[in-house]
Enzyme design. Structure first.
Site, PDB file in Angstrom:
ATOM      1  N   SER A  72       0.832  -1.200   0.000  1.00  0.00           N
ATOM      2  CA  SER A  72       0.000   0.000   0.000  1.00  0.00           C
ATOM      3  C   SER A  72       0.874   1.259   0.000  1.00  0.00           C
ATOM      4  CB  SER A  72      -0.951  -0.033   1.203  1.00  0.00           C
ATOM      5  OG  SER A  72      -1.869   1.011   1.160  1.00  0.00           O
ATOM      6  N   ASP A 110      -2.726   6.049  -3.575  1.00  0.00           N
ATOM      7  CA  ASP A 110      -1.571   5.461  -2.913  1.00  0.00           C
ATOM      8  C   ASP A 110      -0.963   4.407  -3.840  1.00  0.00           C
ATOM      9  OD1 ASP A 110      -3.612   3.603  -2.774  1.00  0.00           O
ATOM     10  OD2 ASP A 110      -3.094   2.906  -0.775  1.00  0.00           O
ATOM     11  N   ASP A 123      -1.147   1.095  -4.188  1.00  0.00           N
ATOM     12  CA  ASP A 123      -1.924   0.010  -4.800  1.00  0.00           C
ATOM     13  C   ASP A 123      -3.298   0.452  -5.290  1.00  0.00           C
ATOM     14  OD1 ASP A 123      -2.815   0.223  -2.084  1.00  0.00           O
ATOM     15  OD2 ASP A 123      -3.683  -1.772  -2.208  1.00  0.00           O
ATOM     16  N   ASP A 175      -6.024   1.860  -3.951  1.00  0.00           N
ATOM     17  CA  ASP A 175      -7.307   1.699  -3.265  1.00  0.00           C
ATOM     18  C   ASP A 175      -7.655   2.887  -2.387  1.00  0.00           C
ATOM     19  OD1 ASP A 175      -5.538   1.273  -1.154  1.00  0.00           O
ATOM     20  OD2 ASP A 175      -6.519  -0.565  -0.442  1.00  0.00           O
TER      21      ASP A 175
END
Length: 475
Positions: free
Chosen positions: A111, A246, A248, A250
């Protein structure tokens, strides 16, 4: 051939632990055998409840992610499970394709945390795993052959394509014609597909600052550098909005028409209003404007982390027609099927960055984004963190604050105020006598102490966070 290993023993010895969402640790801790152990324990844990022959895997742009995916795939192949590798895509894209095709899924991502760390997120065929699932995975006893060779993985582009279609299918015309949208690409996992969605809507897209190095963007702690960049980009390119995420993809980072970043929970509030959501589940750290705006039938507060928000959806679903949730980081979770522009949008109960920006752009057709924000109850939040701060130190501070809140307030420099109430839902959240809030909590993903504040003006909230963290560092 390598010796047989036992998943629970390998995981325990690794030191890798589950955080607020997914297993997290140093890259050096995620050896091939540790990745393998988590993977085989995961499929063993869910196999009694689901029938499947394939597992979906995707990654973010971290240097370590591909090798970790290879290790996961190699382990699964030992058990006769076929792997569908979707390459670099946003986490919600993987979750969506897995949901649509009833597959379990593993996302290799850390993340927003620094590139020397990484992680694994797990999805059952019916969605993100729960906290109880995490414990089962940690304790599952599965024998597997140690990984001594990593096979090349062939990319399947279906996840990216279906994610794009999920949103472009909602509209029959290029409704963003004439709009200019900047995409701050950095190393985001979705940087090669976001522009396709906006261009399908008719917008002109400007690519901003793509990076070959991994950039750990934290949407809850935006750097001063990124704050100034956005304002400059907005002026230089005459942008209507800037979109980023961010690592990734999400958690969204979205600006107004002036290049000012919106707080994630304010973005979530506006999104929910456009979607006509009846009931919300949000973490305790979110802005109280959510309740004060009086636009929702019910708001339920949870611990921080998407598994807790998702767990609340089942309690709300039987009582309300439309259910959703979001976090202070902006990640939006759709808990029920809804109609958007007379098209069905299926539930996607995992954090997503794309839905919020689309809904904000719909709202911005009637009035500027800055005006939409200014019409909300004026409660301002700010957050930041101390990095490389041992978790046991954070926990000791929280315990002390729960028993001696007045002493903690004095310690962090607000001895002139009283503590009106204490919320121990997640960490230590103190409501102070001047109406402000200070909330301390150890990060679930890394050795960090996070501080959240809320006040009736931005500078007061920022001052609470900066003063608090500065005092804590000094002691």
């Amino acid at each position: 051939m390598s010796n047989k290993l036992v998943s629970s023993a390998v995981i325990k010895e690794s030191g890798v632990a589950f955080g607020t969402s997914g297993a997290r640790g140093l890259v050096t801790q995620f050896s091939s055998n540790v990745c393998a152990a988590f993977s085989v324990a995961f499929i063993s844990a869910i196999k009694p409840f689901f029938s499947f022959k394939k597992v979906a895997i995707a990654i973010d742009n971290r240097p370590s992610s591909y090798a970790m995916a290879q290790a996961c795939a190699s382990a699964l192949e030992q058990f006769g499970v076929d792997v569908v590798y979707y390459g670099v895509v946003p986490t919600p894209a993987l979750a969506y394709v897995a949901q649509e095709h009833a597959m379990p899924a593993i996302m290799v991502t850390g993340s927003h945390i620094p590139f020397d760390r990484n992680g694994l997120k797990f999805y059952r065929p019916d969605g993100e795993i729960s906290k109880s699932d995490e414990q089962v995975i940690l304790n599952e006893i599965v024998e597997f052959i140690g990984i001594d060779k990593l096979s090349e993985l062939v990319v399947n582009h279906q996840a990216a394509e279906e994610y794009i279609t999920r949103y472009t299918s909602l509209f029959d015309s290029p409704w963003l014609t004439g709009k200019r949208i900047g995409i701050y690409e950095h190393s985001s996992a979705g940087r090669d597909l976001y522009y396709k969605i906006f261009e399908a809507f008719g917008a002109e897209v400007i690519s901003l600052e793509r990076s070959d190095q991994f950039v750990p963007i934290d949407t809850e702690a935006v750097s001063e550098e990124d704050t100034l960049k956005a304002i400059r980009w907005s002026e230089d390119y005459k942008l209507d909005l800037i979109f980023s995420t961010d690592g990734d993809g999400d958690r969204p980072l979205v600006s107004d028409e002036n290049g000012h970043w919106l707080r994630g929970d304010i973005l979530g509030l506006l999104t929910s209003d456009v979607l006509n959501i009846e009931a919300l589940a949000v973490p305790v750290s979110c802005n109280t404007a959510i309740e004060l705006c009086d636009r929702f039938s019910h708001v339920e507060r949870t611990k921080i982390g998407s598994p807790y928000v998702i767990a609340e959806f089942s309690n709300l679903a039987g009582k309300y027609k439309s259910v959703a949730g979001f976090e202070a980081n902006g990640g939006y979770l759709l808990g029920s099927d809804i109609d958007v522009n007379e098209h069905l949008l299926k539930a996607l109960p995992t954090r997503d960055a794309m839905l919020p920006v689309i809904m904000l752009l719909i709202a911005a057709q009637k009035q500027p984004i800055s005006e939409l924000v200014n019409e909300l109850p004026q409660r301002y939040t700010y957050s930041n963190r101390i990095q490389n701060f041992a978790t046991n130190k954070s926990e000791a501070l929280i315990v002390k604050g729960q028993s001696l809140p007045k002493e903690i307030i004095k310690l962090i420099g607000f001895e002139s105020l009283d503590v009106d109430s204490i919320d121990n839902t997640d960490g230590l959240r103190l409501m102070l006598s001047d109406g402000s809030v200070v909330h301390l909590r150890p990060s679930g993903n890394a050795p960090e102490l996070r501080c959240y504040a809320e006040a009736d003006n931005y500078h007061a909230a920022k001052n609470i966070v900066e003063t608090t963290l500065d005092r804590i560092v000094k002691i």
